[in-house]
Structures are given as structure tokens and as C-alpha cells.
Enzyme design. Structure first.
Site, mmCIF file in Angstrom:
data_model
loop_
_atom_site.group_PDB
_atom_site.id
_atom_site.type_symbol
_atom_site.label_atom_id
_atom_site.label_comp_id
_atom_site.label_asym_id
_atom_site.label_seq_id
_atom_site.Cartn_x
_atom_site.Cartn_y
_atom_site.Cartn_z
ATOM 1 N N LEU A 1 1.106 4.886 1.179
ATOM 2 C CA LEU A 1 0.369 5.740 2.068
ATOM 3 C C LEU A 1 0.408 7.230 1.285
ATOM 4 O O LEU A 1 -0.684 8.018 1.549
ATOM 5 C CB LEU A 1 1.290 5.974 3.090
ATOM 6 C CG LEU A 1 1.312 4.548 3.927
ATOM 7 C CD1 LEU A 1 2.257 4.478 5.145
ATOM 8 C CD2 LEU A 1 -0.110 4.250 4.438
ATOM 9 N N ASN A 2 1.339 7.582 0.654
ATOM 10 C CA ASN A 2 1.338 9.021 0.185
ATOM 11 C C ASN A 2 2.446 9.010 -1.252
ATOM 12 O O ASN A 2 3.465 8.631 -1.201
ATOM 13 C CB ASN A 2 2.364 9.897 0.884
ATOM 14 C CG ASN A 2 2.231 11.291 0.631
ATOM 15 O OD1 ASN A 2 2.264 11.785 -0.564
ATOM 16 N ND2 ASN A 2 1.863 12.287 1.541
ATOM 17 N N GLU B 1 14.461 1.795 0.032
ATOM 18 C CA GLU B 1 15.571 1.066 -0.641
ATOM 19 C C GLU B 1 15.267 0.710 -1.997
ATOM 20 O O GLU B 1 16.089 0.557 -3.039
ATOM 21 C CB GLU B 1 16.048 -0.058 0.400
ATOM 22 C CG GLU B 1 17.295 0.440 0.998
ATOM 23 C CD GLU B 1 16.934 0.541 2.411
ATOM 24 O OE1 GLU B 1 17.838 0.616 3.251
ATOM 25 O OE2 GLU B 1 15.754 0.448 2.828
ATOM 26 N N ARG C 1 0.898 -1.047 -0.124
ATOM 27 C CA ARG C 1 -0.006 0.060 -0.001
ATOM 28 C C ARG C 1 0.872 1.110 -0.256
ATOM 29 O O ARG C 1 1.824 1.426 0.957
ATOM 30 C CB ARG C 1 -0.857 -0.039 1.419
ATOM 31 C CG ARG C 1 -1.777 1.272 1.333
ATOM 32 C CD ARG C 1 -2.655 0.906 2.593
ATOM 33 N NE ARG C 1 -3.831 1.606 2.501
ATOM 34 C CZ ARG C 1 -4.799 1.671 3.531
ATOM 35 N NH1 ARG C 1 -4.277 1.144 4.762
ATOM 36 N NH2 ARG C 1 -5.902 2.455 3.370
ATOM 37 N N THR D 1 5.387 11.436 -1.503
ATOM 38 C CA THR D 1 6.522 11.289 -0.832
ATOM 39 C C THR D 1 7.250 9.874 -1.035
ATOM 40 O O THR D 1 8.509 9.929 -1.420
ATOM 41 C CB THR D 1 6.483 11.175 0.534
ATOM 42 O OG1 THR D 1 5.444 10.342 1.074
ATOM 43 C CG2 THR D 1 6.202 12.545 1.177
#
Length: 758
Positions: free
Chosen positions: A650-651, A725, A648, A654
């Protein structure tokens, strides 16, 4: 503190906040200068420490003449191994959270010199300029031991390798051999044997390491503002060495200007700053110079040997991957290098090996995607080579050898959408238009090459804690001692908290980076979103449960008898799932109850059953276009498509930035980064920004990031895998493969510089 085993969330998480490209709440503070970094705290009457480094690689300090330095007005002290305060207690068996096996380096403790640029003294003065000048006239006489070795290849030739011990947290020994790898290799019609190397690479974040110690004057109490990836780890280290209580050694790290693994371990400047403050009973700041940043760990020089073989159709028959890496004389730094080959590809006959050699350098350190960045370069180049030998398209070759379970652990993946990364990335890139023949594509004098590479990275979760307080005016504040080195921790934790309790983002504040807050793990390994995010969610759910109980005490409560699992939080209200008209405002609940605030503290940790049952990884596929000047050999990476499956997202704003940064670093690893070690001196000769090359804006062109949709109910409560990473992996190999496609020349030694092409 209550403790919650990671389970699927009970509060519904809509797409209202999570999954949206929300900007960072701390962004304005960062760009305006309001955000304070470790060397920027305005502590009154501050003294400054300047570190003196060893100019030799191995030997012994014979004499230190401090008289001329101490005679300078304003110089307060010169700390050396001759006057390390008695209260600085050391124990060679003590290790910080991420220390490898062996004996940790103890600054200023002994006259012996074990590596070039080893810190040998600290000069403390009233001003930085005076401390720096005083350090320049400090006279130190050395006895040089000419019998040193900083050459890994020399150590390898001398048979100095040994099997890596399992002494470092997170290190996985090479997988056990399967089948008859050597016999299958000899019998196969298509074979590749290659040696793949890169030399030491250094982190070089923009913010240099520094510590400001604010002496509070109440016993030994200090506020320690440190550049780190984990304030709790630094506090634990300092408490052990200096016999301090938690109250005496408060560590604060609100903002970190990049670290990439260099800040996982406490660096020597924090020890020196605290030592000086305790001895002098005064506030002290110690900052490293850019040159000194090359004295505190690096990605280790590694030599890899790969033998691959396939049948006529391109199915792998033998996979052999070994690595030989450097470590220091005093610690056994280890990386997980060869395992990724076995995870990525299906092969019935495989053999892996990993050895270390002790040479006279500082201990290497984790550096973005440690081990995987090294290993993926080698295996992805070798797979590309074998695909040409077998006459199979490089993408098709990977699809032929795709595995739906982890061959190294005989476990199913918790989720794996790498095949979608291949298809979506190839489509966006236009891979079907590729002419497979090397040197067949050009634009004028520029040879055009297309290449690809793959990567996978652990989807980890660590135990973490958080606390939350919801005030009567509907404002929520959430706390955790986690770190933000630029990945977007502030904003994603705000989003998780806001979504869990259905509050507007501007009513939620996330506070981090202070050992006075609930403990959190180091920010590394791409596990912060999963670990701290799950703790934040669990804590906010505890607040929600308390709110529901208060709501059910209200007269004629619309939520009377409704279970918490049947309630949703949205738009500042609690609502019954079965009938959303049964609703009450959160502020109304608080006002009616008379409570000034509702508070909760909780933690989250990995589900041990899922850890045993599943192999958990993120995956990516990188497609690269290069243009190589046929006459000059200059390489330009003109286009990259990086498709990522990381659970998932989240943003996406970013997360995209993280993948962009990883992709840029892959370009840097492939074309630029190399620390030049003069083995006659045992010293890195380009320890500065002028000669240690990293990309600038003109080096970076179009980068397209794709997030493949991936649901994972097993990896953690939020279903996230982390993207710090994974975006770097496969990129360096894809560039090397594209250079071969463009020029017809294989380069197996990074970086791919002009001399290796001409």
C-alpha cells in the site's frame, strides 16, 4: 451496522495514491511533541501511582507495614492484597482477547508470590516523586519458598514437559506426522542432528507502559488513556473486572511508542490505575519504570531439536522438528514454533512436536513474529548445515526442496512468490560470487561470510468496522478504533479512503484509537492493513453508493442509469467507466442535494470459503554478509538484502520502514538480545537498557529491501498481507549461517557472542 463479506473490490483502485510512498500525516505531531502518549495527557489535579515489585521469585507476603508511608503528607493510599476494593471483581475463568489457557494473573489479589518482580503494592500520592519515595520505604516481610525453579533445562531434564493445549487464540498444534520420518532419517546418506536454543528476550519498546485515568466526576465515568495495541480489548477487560459500562470506561490510545506484542494484553498498570481512580474518585496516573518493563511478558526461552536428512542430490528425505518452551505456573502460553518447517519445505517423511514446561516466571507473551522468529532460526540453520553435508549450495538446496502448496494442510497457497524472492535477493546481493568454502573469504584481518535464511508468516484478516462522513465541502473523515504502534496505520488508511472515493489526500482525515469509534481488532499479527483497510474500503464504497444515488437525482444527470460497478472515483469526480466524459464533481452532488454530509458505517471480515480453500502466507528471503575479527571474534553485519513477497504494498515508504525494523530486530536477536536469569534468585539480572543490549546506529550498516510484486485475489479485498513480522524472519539464521561461512564454526545458541566463537 451493515456487514460485508470480503470480496474483490467493486471500485477501481488506481495507482494514483495507493502504492505511493506517502509520508505520515501524523509525523509532524510526533516529532514536535504535539502527539500525546499515555503518560503525557495534561489532566488537572493529577495523582500518581508507583508500583512496588516483589524481590523474591516464589513465596508469600507475611506482613505489610503501611503506617510510615501513610504518615507522609501527600500520600493518598497504599493498595495491597489486604485492601483490594470489593468492587474489583475477578474471575479466574475470564480471559482477554489473546489470553492463553489457564488462570490469568490477578494483581494485588493474593499474598502468594509466583514470579520475581510481581507487583505487590501501589502507592498513590500527590506527586510522582513522593509516590516513588513512599514506595521505597514501604516495609514488606516475605516467607521465601526456596523450592522454586526458573531453569527450563532443569525442567526438561526432569521430564516436566507436557503437550501444549489449544487454549490460545491463533495457536496451531504441530502438523500430523507423515511417512516414516525416523526410518528415512536412518537410511539417508546425509544427516544433521542439532539442538538450537535462545533464552528469554524482552520487548523493550521506547515508550514504557502507562495509564492516565481522567476522573470525570459523573458517576463512574472515566477517560482512560492507555498504552495498548487495542483500546477495545482493554475496555472489555476493564468492564468485566469493574462492572463498568462502555460510557463509564472510555479507552483512548491515539499513539503508541512501540509495543511489538507486549501491548496485546492489558498490562497490570491499567488495572491498578483504574482501581485507584475508582476507589479514590480522582484522576490517577500509573507508569512503569524501565526495570518494571521486564515483569510483563517476554519471548519464551525455547529449546529446539531438529533432525534433517537428504539424499545424495540434496532432496529432503526426513524432517523432524520439536520444541520445548517455558510457560508460567498459572497460564499455558503457547507459540506456533515447529509448523513453519513443514510449510516451507517439501518432505514426504516428517514429524513435529511441541511441549511446554511450567516454571516460576511470569507468563511469556507474543513478541514480534511469535513462534516464527524462534522456529525459523532453527530450521534455517539446520537446512544450511545439511546443504553443506550434501555439497549443495544453500540457495540451490532450498530451490530443490521448494513447495508450491502447503504440505501441512494439503492446500494451495493463495499466492507464493518466494522463488522470486530467492532470485531477486540473490541477484541484488551478488550471491553467485560466493566461494562456498568456509574461511575462504577475507578482508585483511576480517573473515567474511555470506549466509541466507527464509521465513513465512500468516496472512491473516480479522473482522473490523469503520464509519465515514463526507461533508458538503468535500472533506472526508473516516473512523475506526484501531491502533497505530508506529506501523503507519494513519497514512495507509488515509490512502485507502482517498483512493476509494477519488479524493485528494489533504481532504481525508483518519481517526483511530478510541473505544467510542467502530470496533477494530488488536493491532498485531500483521493483520491491521488487511482487516481495518478492508473495512475502510467497504465503508467508503457505501458512501460512494449513496453519492451515486444523489447524483442520479440531479437534473439531466450524466450518471443516470449507470450501475455503481460501472463508476470510478477520481480527482474529486464520479465518472462512468465506459465514457469518462459522463462526469460530475462530488462537491456539486452534495451542493445540489442539500445534504450537509453523506455518512456510512460498514464492516469487513474474512471470506470463509477462501480460508478453507487456501493457505495464506507472506514470504521472504534474507541474504547477509558478516565480517568477523579473526583475533577478537567480534561480529559485524555489514550488508543485508531482504526480499519480501507480501501481496500488494500500500505504501512502499512505511512498508520499507517495517521491513527495516524487522531486519534490525533480526540482527539484535542474532547478536545481542538475552535476558540473564539468575536461577539461584529466579530474577532477570540485566533488566535495564544499559545491560540488555539492543542495536544502536553504529551496529547497523547497509540494509536493502526488495518488494517482489505479488497479486492475491483470495487473501482479502485489498490483496495485502502485512509486513510487520515477515521482515524479521530468516535474518537471525542468515547471520548464524554467515558466521559459519566466515569462521567454520557452528553456533546453535543465540545470541552469537564472542565467547561462543573463541
Amino acid at each position: 451496522m451493515s456487514q460485508t463479506i470480503a470480496t474483490p473490490p467493486t471500485v477501481r483502485l488506481d495507482s494514483d495514491v495507493i502504492g505511493k510512498p506517502i509520508s505520515r500525516p501524523e509525523g509532524a505531531a510526533k516529532v514536535s511533541g504535539a502527539a500525546k502518549y499515555a503518560a503525557e495527557y495534561n489532566v488537572p489535579n493529577l495523582w500518581y501511582g508507583y508500583i512496588v515489585d516483589s524481590p523474591i521469585a516464589k513465596g508469600k507476603i507475611l506482613k505489610i507495614d503501611v503506617d510510615a508511608v501513610l504518615a507522609l503528607p501527600g500520600v493518598k493510599q497504599v493498595f495491597t492484597h489486604e485492601n483490594v476494593p470489593s468492587f474489583a471483581w475477578f474471575d479466574r475463568s475470564y480471559k482477554d482477547d489473546v489470553a492463553p489457557g489457564g488462570s490469568p494473573f490477578r494483581p494485588l489479589h493474593e499474598p502468594e508470590i509466583m514470579f520475581s518482580q510481581q507487583p505487590v503494592a501501589l502507592v498513590v500520592a500527590e506527586t510522582f516523586e513522593l509516590a516513588r519515595y513512599a514506595a521505597s520505604i514501604l516495609r514488606i516481610d516475605y516467607e521465601v519458598d526456596e523450592n522454586f525453579n526458573t531453569d527450563l533445562e532443569k525442567a526438561r531434564a526432569a521430564g516436566k514437559g507436557f503437550d501444549a493445549p489449544k487454549g490460545k487464540t491463533g495457536f496451531l498444534p504441530p502438523p500430523k506426522p507423515k511417512g516414516d520420518a525416523e526410518g528415512a532419517f536412518k537410511a539417508a546418506p546425509h544427516q544433521v542432528t542439532g539442538e538450537y536454543t535462545h533464552h528469554a528476550q524482552h520487548h523493550n519498546p521506547m515508550e514504557m507502559f502507562a495509564t492516565t485515568v481522567e476522573w470525570l466526576g459523573d458517576g463512574k465515568k472515566m477517560n482512560i488513556y492507555d498504552k495498548t495495541q487495542g483500546a477495545p480489548n482493554v475496555q472489555q477487560y476493564l468492564r468485566k473486572i469493574f462492572s463498568l459500562s462502555k460510557e463509564e470506561a472510555r479507552v483512548v490510545s491515539k499513539f503508541t511508542g512501540g509495543a511489538f506484542g507486549a501491548g496485546l494484553r492489558p498490562q497490570h498498570q491499567v488495572f491498578m490505575a483504574v482501581m485507584a481512580a475508582l476507589e479514590l474518585e480522582h484522576s490517577v496516573r500509573v507508569s512503569m519504570t524501565r526495570q518494571q518493563m521486564f515483569s510483563m511478558g517476554h519471548r519464551p526461552h525455547t529449546i529446539q531439536d531438529i533432525k534433517l536428512a537428504s539424499d545424495e542430490q540434496g532432496y529432503l528425505q526426513s524432517l523432524q522438528h520439536t520444541a520445548f518452551a517455558e510457560t508460567s505456573q498459572f497460564e499455558d502460553e503457547t507459540e506456533t514454533v515447529v509448523n513453519w518447517s513443514g510449510i516451507l519445505y517439501k518432505c514426504d517423511n516428517s514429524k513435529f512436536g511441541y511441549e511446554l514446561a511450567k516454571i516460576d516466571v511470569d507468563t511469556p507473551a507474543d513478541m514480534r513474529a511469535p513462534g516464527a522468529a524462534t522456529g525459523s532460526f532453527a530450521i534455517e540453520c539446520a537446512v544450511d548445515e545439511l546443504s553443506y553435508k550434501a555439497g549443495v549450495d544453500p540457495l540451490e538446496f532450498r530451490l530443490l526442496n521448494y513447495t508450491y502448496s502447503d504440505p501441512t494442510e494439503n492446500k494451495p497457497f493463495s499466492s507464493k512468490r518466494l522463488i522470486d524472492c530467492y532470485h531477486e535477493g540473490a541477484k541484488r546481493f551478488g550471491w553467485e560470487q560466493r566461494n562456498p568454502e568456509p574461511r575462504s573469504m577475507r578482508e585483511g584481518n576480517m573473515l567474511v561470510g555470506w549466509g541466507m535464511g527464509t521465513g513465512c508468516w500468516d496472512a491473516s484478516m480479522q473482522k473490523a468496522a469503520a464509519k465515514a462522513s463526507l461533508s458538503a465541502d468535500g472533506k472526508l473523515t473516516v473512523h475506526s478504533a484501531t491502533n497505530d504502534q508506529g506501523a503507519g496505520t494513519y497514512v495507509i488508511m488515509t490512502q485507502i479512503a482517498a483512493q476509494t472515493l477519488g479524493l485528494p489526500l489533504d481532504q481525508v482525515t483518519f481517526v483511530l484509537g478510541d473505544t467510542n469509534l467502530p470496533e477494530a481488532p488488536l493491532q498485531g499479527g500483521s493483520w491491521t492493513a488487511a482487516s481495518v483497510g478492508s473495512a475502510v474500503q467497504a465503508t467508503c464504497q457505501e458512501v460512494g453508493k449513496k453519492l451515486l444515488k444523489l447524483a442520479q437525482k440531479m437534473d439531466n444527470s450524466p450518471l443516470d442509469g449507470v450501475a455503481f460497478e460501472d463508476v470510478q472515483f477520481a480527482d474529486g469526480h464520479m465518472r462512468a467507466n465506459e465514457d469518462i466524459t459522463k462526469s460530475v464533481a462530488i462537491t456539486e452532488v452534495l451542493a445540489t442535494s442539500g445534504e450537509a454530509a453523506v455518512e456510512a458505517e460498514s464492516s469487513a471480515q474474512p471470506n470463509p470459503i477462501n480460508m478453507l480453500k487456501y493457505s495464506m502466507h507472506s514470504h521472504n528471503a534474507a541474504f547477509v554478509e558478516v565480517k568477523v575479527d579473526e583475533d577478537l571474534g567480534t561480529i559485524h553485519v555489514t550488508r543485508v538484502v531482504n526480499a519480501v513477497a507480501a501481496g500488494r504494498i500500500l505504501n512502499p515508504k512505511t512498508a520499507r520502514s517495517q521491513v527495516l525494523g524487522g531486519t534490525v530486530w533480526g540482527i539484535s536477536m542474532a547478536l545481542m538480545e538475552e535476558a540473564y536469569l539468575d536461577n539461584n534468585l529466579g530474577r532477570y539480572m540485566n533488566h535495564n537498557y544499559a545491560e540488555y543490549h539492543v542495536p544502536v546506529n553504529a551496529d547497523i550498516h547497509k540494509i536493502d529491501v526488495i518488494f517482489v510484486e505479488e497479486e492475491d485475489d483470495h487473501v482479502n479485498p485489498l490483496g495485502v498481507k502485512g509486513v510487520g513480522e515477515i521482515g524479521m524472519l530468516g535474518v537471525a539464521a542468515a547471520i548464524a549461517n554467515a558466521v559459519y561461512h566466515a569462521t567454520g564454526k557452528r553456533v546453535r545458541d543465540l545470541p552469537l557472542t564472542i565467547d561462543k566463537l573463541l
